[in-house]
Each structure stands twice: as C-alpha cells, then as structure tokens.
Design an enzyme around this catalytic site. Structure first.
Site, PDB file in Angstrom:
ATOM      1  N   GLU A   1       0.786  -1.234   0.000  1.00 35.10           N
ATOM      2  CA  GLU A   1       0.000   0.000   0.000  1.00 35.10           C
ATOM      3  C   GLU A   1       0.825   1.294   0.000  1.00 35.10           C
ATOM      4  OE1 GLU A   1      -2.825  -0.290   3.199  1.00 35.10           O
ATOM      5  OE2 GLU A   1      -4.004  -1.799   2.164  1.00 35.10           O
TER       6      GLU A   1
ATOM      7  N   GLU B   1      -6.088  -8.014   0.110  1.00 36.10           N
ATOM      8  CA  GLU B   1      -6.692  -7.748   1.430  1.00 36.10           C
ATOM      9  C   GLU B   1      -8.144  -7.373   1.237  1.00 36.10           C
ATOM     10  OE1 GLU B   1      -4.805  -4.898   4.074  1.00 36.10           O
ATOM     11  OE2 GLU B   1      -2.832  -5.689   3.556  1.00 36.10           O
TER      12      GLU B   1
HETATM   13  C1  FCB Z   1      -4.678  -2.122   5.440  1.00 35.69           C
HETATM   14  C2  FCB Z   1      -3.320  -2.556   5.953  1.00 35.69           C
HETATM   15  C3  FCB Z   1      -3.388  -3.619   7.020  1.00 35.69           C
HETATM   16  C4  FCB Z   1      -4.534  -3.401   7.970  1.00 35.69           C
HETATM   17  C5  FCB Z   1      -5.809  -3.188   7.200  1.00 35.69           C
HETATM   18  C6  FCB Z   1      -7.035  -3.023   8.072  1.00 35.69           C
HETATM   19  O1  FCB Z   1      -4.581  -0.816   4.951  1.00 35.69           O
HETATM   20  O2  FCB Z   1      -2.550  -3.065   4.901  1.00 35.69           O
HETATM   21  O3  FCB Z   1      -2.149  -3.657   7.666  1.00 35.69           O
HETATM   22  O4  FCB Z   1      -4.237  -2.360   8.818  1.00 35.69           O
HETATM   23  O5  FCB Z   1      -5.691  -2.067   6.380  1.00 35.69           O
END
Ligand code: FCB
Length: 437
Positions: free
Chosen positions: A167, A351
């Site tokens: 990210e 994610e």
């Molecule tokens: C993302 C991150 C992860 C976690 C989630 C909720 O942005 O990559 O580490 O904090 O959010």
C-alpha cells in the site's frame, strides 16, 4: 456462508493475510527499533500508546498459527518480513536469528501446503533509517533493494510470490501528508518526496529480485470506491482529486509512466529533482497485481489549501472502523483497473475484510456477510473478464491495528491480548466449511 470454493475457477487461491509488526512481537529475537515504536511512544499518536512489542506473539506461536490456516483449508498465506528484524539498523549487519525465523516460517508454510506470498515492507521502517529521513531520502530505494536481496537470497527459492511494498498510498500520503501513521508528518514536501520514492524503491527492489532470479513478482496497492458528495461541479472536482491521489497515482507510475494532473497540480512544486526521469525504473514489468479493498468514500469540497476537500459520512452500514460497506465498489475497482491499467495481468485481492467488536461466545455474522458479499462481487468481476487468481482475507487473527491499537478486531481468529490465546470465530469455521464445498 453462501459462497463455495467451487464457485471459483480451478486453481483460484484462497489466503489469509497478516503483517510482521502487527502480529510478531518486535520485542523478541533481536529486532531493531522501528518508526512505529517511536511513533507509538509519542503521546496522541496511537490509542493508549499501544505498540507492537508483544503483539500476538506470533514470533513464538507461529506453528500454531500456521496450523490454524492449514486446518481452515487455505491455499496460501500472505505474510510480511520485518526489515528491522532482519537488519536491526536498516543497513549493514544482518540479525541471523531474524533471517532464520523467516526461513523456518516459509518451510512451515510449505509443510502445510500453504503457498508463501511474501511482502517485503509492510510499514515497520527501521528507526535508524527514519532518522536519516526515511521515505523522504532518495537513498531509500537502494536501502530497500539491499534488504530485498538479503531476504530473497534466503527464502526467494521457496516463496510463491513477492511484492516489495504494501500500500504505497499509506506509506506516503497517509503517513506524510495526513500524518495519521508513522512517521506522522503533515508536510506537502515530505509527502511529495515519499509518493515518488515509494515507487522508485519498488522498482529497484524488483530489479534486485529479478537479478536473483526470484519468480512471480508483483505490487500491492489499496483502492477505495470514490463518490462525489453531490452533483455540484465543485464536489465532482474534489472527488476527482481524491480519487487521483488515492487510486490513480501509483498505478499511473507503475503502468503508464506518468502521474495524474490532479495530483501534480498540488505536489509538483515539491517533487524531488529529476522525478520525470524515473519512470523506466518504476515501471518494471510485473507478474501480477494485488488489490486491497475495504470501503468507499464520499468527498465534498472545502475552502482550505489544496487539495481543498473533505470526507463526509455516507448512508451505508459501517464496520467498527466506521468504514461504509460497499461490495459493489470492489467489482467496480477490479473492472476499472483491468480495463485501464492491468489488462491481461493476473490480479489478486490481497486484502479484504472488516473490523467488528467481536466478543467470544457471539458469532461474528457481520463478518460472514461482509466476506460473502465481497466474494460475490469478486465473482461478478471474474464474469466480466477480470483475470482474478485469488482472494485474501484480512486478517487471520485480531492484531495491532496501527494507530488504533488493539481495539479494532479484524481477525477470523480471536486473540485474547492478555493470555494470547487464539480462539477461532464463527467466521473461521464458516469459511473452512465453504472451502470444502
Ligand atoms: C490495510 C493494511 C493492514 C490493515 C488493514 C485493516 O490498509 O494493509 O495492515 O491495517 O488495512
């Protein structure tokens, strides 16, 4: 849950994700201090000044955690390697114990049939490098590439995939412009430098890993579905600026060799010298692209300095983070990226998940619904031609949610932060069952 493994194409990989600082326990095994330790030690930055010294104690309980993923029937595990654990000062001497840890961890995954999906940098910059300017310093691309070389010389022969940085938006914008994560800066010049250096570091890392013959190298960015708060021209303009900063800047660099005008309008005067010449380095060919998606945002104009915008609340149900739940946004992001940037490249959802105020003894049905609705959106994107190769839940277990401390529970496994006991939640069992179907 409604979804079944058989709804997805053969070979589709289901995974769970974590990151090193959020679970391992940085007080153990000779890890160096990170900028999250110093950020958390400064009042007002993190809820109750909580830090990752013990976290989930995964450093000692990793076998139990891998067993949980194997028993769930997962195909892969997306984990990250801590720079300060492997190189406590960020450069120079290697902490053999740290490198041994990741070596054992990768073998442990392979023993359990879990494909290791590595991320090299998930935010815990060694404090010694933060003191040298961290992401503001152009040398960081070389520092990160050296770290990548040390790690991949050890585990690169056995990982299924690797991405240099998790990210970039959070690394650069959230942390240097909005000041909400370490190092907590609110400075447009720092932000402009970090925005660019996070991409040059990505590129140099990819080069370093290709030189070692590491296979299946990708990148992972986060995206939100952006809505203008109303139909006014001002709101549309504000939304486009937000969307350019969040969604289009990094893929612009990676796939198009340019940055969006809406962002350059604000940050160009502060960009590092010679930034225009770095796009060959940044745009290294990739083998896959990873998408982190959680929510949508509504953007309205405001009268402040550039980017002159504000987030406003929306009507959809919200998670414990206060994030609106909009599964259609995931379908939108997947198809928009495929049509405009990634084309035929395999993509992974790296994610997706929700925080919920879970207590033991009450099923986390909200999480099951969240996962089901997002998996249905992923399925629709596949039907529309997106070459989606896998889906990763955030997260395996409750963990350190950065500036929000241990309060926000994202796990499918409950963690008691007093005893460190792990207890699978109802969603864990429901996903396990769905993966058997
Ligand atoms: C993302 C991150 C992860 C976690 C989630 C909720 O942005 O990559 O580490 O904090 O959010």
């Amino acid at each position: 849950m409604k979804f079944s493994r058989s709804d997805f194409p053969p070979g589709f990989r289901f995974a769970a994700a974590t990151s090193s600082y959020q679970i391992e326990g940085h007080g153990f095994g000779g890890a160096g201090r990170t900028h999250w330790d110093t950020f958390a030690a400064t009042p007002g930055n993190v809820v109750r000044a909580e830090h990752g010294m013990t976290a989930c104690d995964h450093y000692h309980r990793w076998e139990e955690d891998l067993d949980l993923m194997q028993a769930m029937g997962l195909d892969a595990y997306r984990f990250s390697t801590s720079w300060a654990r492997v190189m406590p000062e960020g450069r120079g001497p290697v902490n053999a114990e740290g490198l041994d840890f990741y070596d054992r961890l990768v073998d442990g995954m392979l023993d359990r049939g879990l494909a290791p999906m590595a991320t090299l940098y998930h935010w815990e910059l060694p404090a010694a490098l933060a003191d040298l300017g961290g992401w503001r310093n152009p040398d960081i691309s070389h520092w990160l590439a050296d770290f990548a070389t040390v790690v991949m010389e050890r585990i690169g022969d056995r990982v299924f995939s690797v991405a240099p940085i998790n990210e970039p938006w959070c690394v650069a914008w959230l942390s240097h412009f909005l000041g909400l994560q370490a190092p907590g800066l609110r400075d447009i010049s720092a932000a402009a430098h970090a925005m660019h250096h996070v991409l040059t570091a990505h590129g140099r890392c990819v080069q370093a890993m290709r030189a070692l013959n590491v296979k299946n190298i990708g990148a992972v960015c986060n995206f939100e579905h952006v809505h203008a708060a109303d139909d006014s021209l001002e709101a549309q303009r504000a939304a486009a600026t937000y969307e350019a900063t969040y969604n289009r800047f990094f893929v612009g660099g990676l796939f198009r060799g340019s940055y969006p005008d809406e962002v350059m309008e604000g940050i160009e005067p502060y960009m590092p010298k010679g930034w225009q010449d770095d796009f060959d380095l940044i745009g290294q060919p990739l083998d896959w692209f990873g998408i982190n998606y959680y929510t949508c945002k509504r953007i309205a104009p405001d009268s402040g300095a550039w980017p002159s915008l504000q987030e406003v609340p929306g009507p959809l149900p919200k998670t414990q983070m206060g994030w609106e739940i909009e599964p259609d946004g995931l379908e939108y992001i997947l198809t928009w990226l495929q049509q405009n940037y990634t084309g035929a490249l395999p993509v992974y959802i790296t994610e997706n998940g929700m925080a919920n105020a879970d207590t033991l003894g009450r099923p986390d049905t909200e999480r099951m619904d969240y996962l089901d609705s997002h998996l249905a959106a992923a399925r629709r994107a596949i039907d529309r031609g997106v070459p989606l190769a896998g889906y990763t839940f955030w997260s395996l277990m409750d963990n350190y949610e950065w500036s929000l401390g241990y309060e926000k529970r994202f796990g499918m496994v409950h963690v008691d932060f007093e005893t460190l006991e792990r207890t699978p939640k109802a969603s864990y069992h429901a996903v396990a069952e769905a993966l058997r179907r």
